[in-house]
Enzyme design. Structure first.
Site, PDB file in Angstrom:
ATOM      1  N   LEU A 287       1.641  11.930  11.247  1.00  0.00           N
ATOM      2  CA  LEU A 287       2.328  12.330  12.457  1.00  0.00           C
ATOM      3  C   LEU A 287       3.791  12.037  12.194  1.00  0.00           C
ATOM      4  O   LEU A 287       4.151  10.905  11.856  1.00  0.00           O
ATOM      5  CB  LEU A 287       1.784  11.529  13.645  1.00  0.00           C
ATOM      6  CG  LEU A 287       1.941  12.059  15.044  1.00  0.00           C
ATOM      7  CD1 LEU A 287       1.430  13.496  15.180  1.00  0.00           C
ATOM      8  CD2 LEU A 287       1.236  11.168  16.034  1.00  0.00           C
ATOM      9  N   ASP A 288       4.638  13.047  12.294  1.00  0.00           N
ATOM     10  CA  ASP A 288       6.051  12.889  11.983  1.00  0.00           C
ATOM     11  C   ASP A 288       6.676  11.738  12.754  1.00  0.00           C
ATOM     12  O   ASP A 288       6.225  11.392  13.844  1.00  0.00           O
ATOM     13  CB  ASP A 288       6.828  14.165  12.327  1.00  0.00           C
ATOM     14  CG  ASP A 288       6.404  15.351  11.491  1.00  0.00           C
ATOM     15  OD1 ASP A 288       5.964  15.147  10.347  1.00  0.00           O
ATOM     16  OD2 ASP A 288       6.513  16.479  11.986  1.00  0.00           O
ATOM     17  N   LYS A 289       7.766  11.199  12.216  1.00  0.00           N
ATOM     18  CA  LYS A 289       8.486  10.105  12.858  1.00  0.00           C
ATOM     19  C   LYS A 289       8.913  10.482  14.272  1.00  0.00           C
ATOM     20  O   LYS A 289       8.891   9.661  15.177  1.00  0.00           O
ATOM     21  CB  LYS A 289       9.702   9.726  12.012  1.00  0.00           C
ATOM     22  CG  LYS A 289      10.440   8.516  12.512  1.00  0.00           C
ATOM     23  CD  LYS A 289      11.530   8.083  11.548  1.00  0.00           C
ATOM     24  CE  LYS A 289      12.204   6.820  12.059  1.00  0.00           C
ATOM     25  NZ  LYS A 289      13.153   6.276  11.086  1.00  0.00           N
TER      26      LYS A 289
END
Length: 181
Positions: A43-45
């Site tokens: 999950l992207d930052k």
């Protein structure tokens, strides 16, 4: 027995235990102190919501590998008004620079009753926004963001709500719970 942890990953946290630019505060290490577990997918930052952690390599592959087509549902706040042509395009599959996506489930939703994001998104008074629910069964890099942008609805906020049978439900950002599998 395998371990499965459901974590509500906050905005600004990397989906890894080491290697953050700001030290431990921007990685999973300051949230989950359980040895031997690893993220099943990423999950992207700048995305938030459900991240699954496990110590079982087969389960990790079943969750993360596109060939298993595990459904992932996102609540997406987009810039602009999500209309039927844009939603239909998401439902048909979108052409991205790395090829066509699989068809998604997409619908306009009321703003979900979820936690406030810290920091809050930038709101522009002259540009409306709306919320959509998007369910995909693959997991390309930044896929939902690229799909919404391709149909003229840039993503402002992305919250993964569900992965397969598991949902973030009542977990607050940074909270986690272990479940029996």
């Amino acid at each position: 027995m395998s371990r499965l942890i459901l974590l509500n990953k906050p905005f600004g946290v990397l989906s890894q235990f080491t290697g953050g630019k700001d030290g431990v505060d921007d990685t999973l290490a300051h949230l989950v102190d359980v040895p031997g577990v690893y993220p099943a997918g990423r999950l992207d930052k700048d995305s938030e919501g459900l991240l699954l952690l496990t110590d079982d390599g087969r389960l990790q592959a079943r969750i993360a590998e596109p060939k298993f087509k595990t459904a992932k549902t996102y609540f997406v706040q987009v810039e602009g008004v999500a209309n039927e042509p844009a939603l239909d395009a998401l439902r048909a599959g979108v052409k991205l620079n790395d090829g066509m996506t699989r068809p998604a489930q997409a619908q306009l939703i009321e703003p979900p009753e979820i936690w406030d994001r810290i920091p809050p998104i930038r709101v522009r008074k002259s540009i409306p926004d709306s919320w959509i629910s998007v369910t995909i069964s693959e997991g390309r890099n930044r896929q939902v963001r690229r799909m919404t942008a391709a149909v003229g609805l840039p993503t402002l906020r992305l919250v993964r709500w569900r992965v397969g049978e598991w949902a973030v439900d009542t977990l607050a950002p940074g909270e986690w719970r272990e479940i029996d599998i």
